[in-house]
Design a protein around this motif. Structure first.
Motif, PDB file in Angstrom:
ATOM      1  N   GLU A  68       1.056   4.187  -2.927  1.00 60.98           N
ATOM      2  CA  GLU A  68       0.934   5.617  -2.651  1.00 60.98           C
ATOM      3  C   GLU A  68       2.122   6.385  -3.205  1.00 60.98           C
ATOM      4  O   GLU A  68       1.963   7.479  -3.745  1.00 60.98           O
ATOM      5  CB  GLU A  68       0.824   5.865  -1.147  1.00 60.98           C
ATOM      6  CG  GLU A  68      -0.510   5.502  -0.556  1.00 60.98           C
ATOM      7  CD  GLU A  68      -0.563   5.769   0.946  1.00 60.98           C
ATOM      8  OE1 GLU A  68       0.093   6.722   1.418  1.00 60.98           O
ATOM      9  OE2 GLU A  68      -1.272   5.006   1.632  1.00 60.98           O
ATOM     10  N   GLU A  99       0.824  -1.205   0.000  1.00 60.77           N
ATOM     11  CA  GLU A  99       0.000   0.000   0.000  1.00 60.77           C
ATOM     12  C   GLU A  99       0.861   1.260   0.000  1.00 60.77           C
ATOM     13  O   GLU A  99       0.576   2.219  -0.726  1.00 60.77           O
ATOM     14  CB  GLU A  99      -0.956  -0.013   1.191  1.00 60.77           C
ATOM     15  CG  GLU A  99      -2.030  -1.077   1.063  1.00 60.77           C
ATOM     16  CD  GLU A  99      -2.849  -1.279   2.324  1.00 60.77           C
ATOM     17  OE1 GLU A  99      -2.480  -0.725   3.400  1.00 60.77           O
ATOM     18  OE2 GLU A  99      -3.855  -2.005   2.250  1.00 60.77           O
ATOM     19  N   SER A 118       2.263   7.845  -6.829  1.00 61.22           N
ATOM     20  CA  SER A 118       1.632   9.108  -7.195  1.00 61.22           C
ATOM     21  C   SER A 118       2.591  10.292  -7.058  1.00 61.22           C
ATOM     22  O   SER A 118       2.300  11.374  -7.551  1.00 61.22           O
ATOM     23  CB  SER A 118       0.385   9.343  -6.340  1.00 61.22           C
ATOM     24  OG  SER A 118       0.740   9.506  -4.988  1.00 61.22           O
TER      25      SER A 118
END
Length: 76
Positions: free
Chosen positions: A35, A31, A38
């Motif tokens: 993230e 996860e 981006s």
């Protein structure tokens, strides 16, 4: 002087718990990596993150398989 090295006893009582913790940590790492994609404009970095997460997914599958093996061994 003789050595009296003995292996530690095989204590597998908490293997399932350890494997579950490893799965949770790996998911958290996946996860966090998602993230971080981006925040980069580099296609190379995105590709590397995707490849690493694919390897992490394979590890999770292996951990789950080991959990099943431990459950089967504990029944018999």
């Amino acid at each position: 002087m003789p050595y009296n090295n003995k292996p530690n006893p095989d204590d597998r009582s908490d293997n399932v718990e350890k494997l579950q913790n490893m799965i949770e940590n790996t998911i958290q790492n996946m996860e966090a990596a998602e993230e971080s994609m981006s925040f980069t404009d580099s296609e190379t970095q995105r590709q590397q993150i995707q490849e690493k997460n694919q390897r992490r997914q394979e590890s999770i599958e292996s951990f789950r398989s080991e959990i099943k093996d431990e459950a089967n061994n504990n029944q018999g």
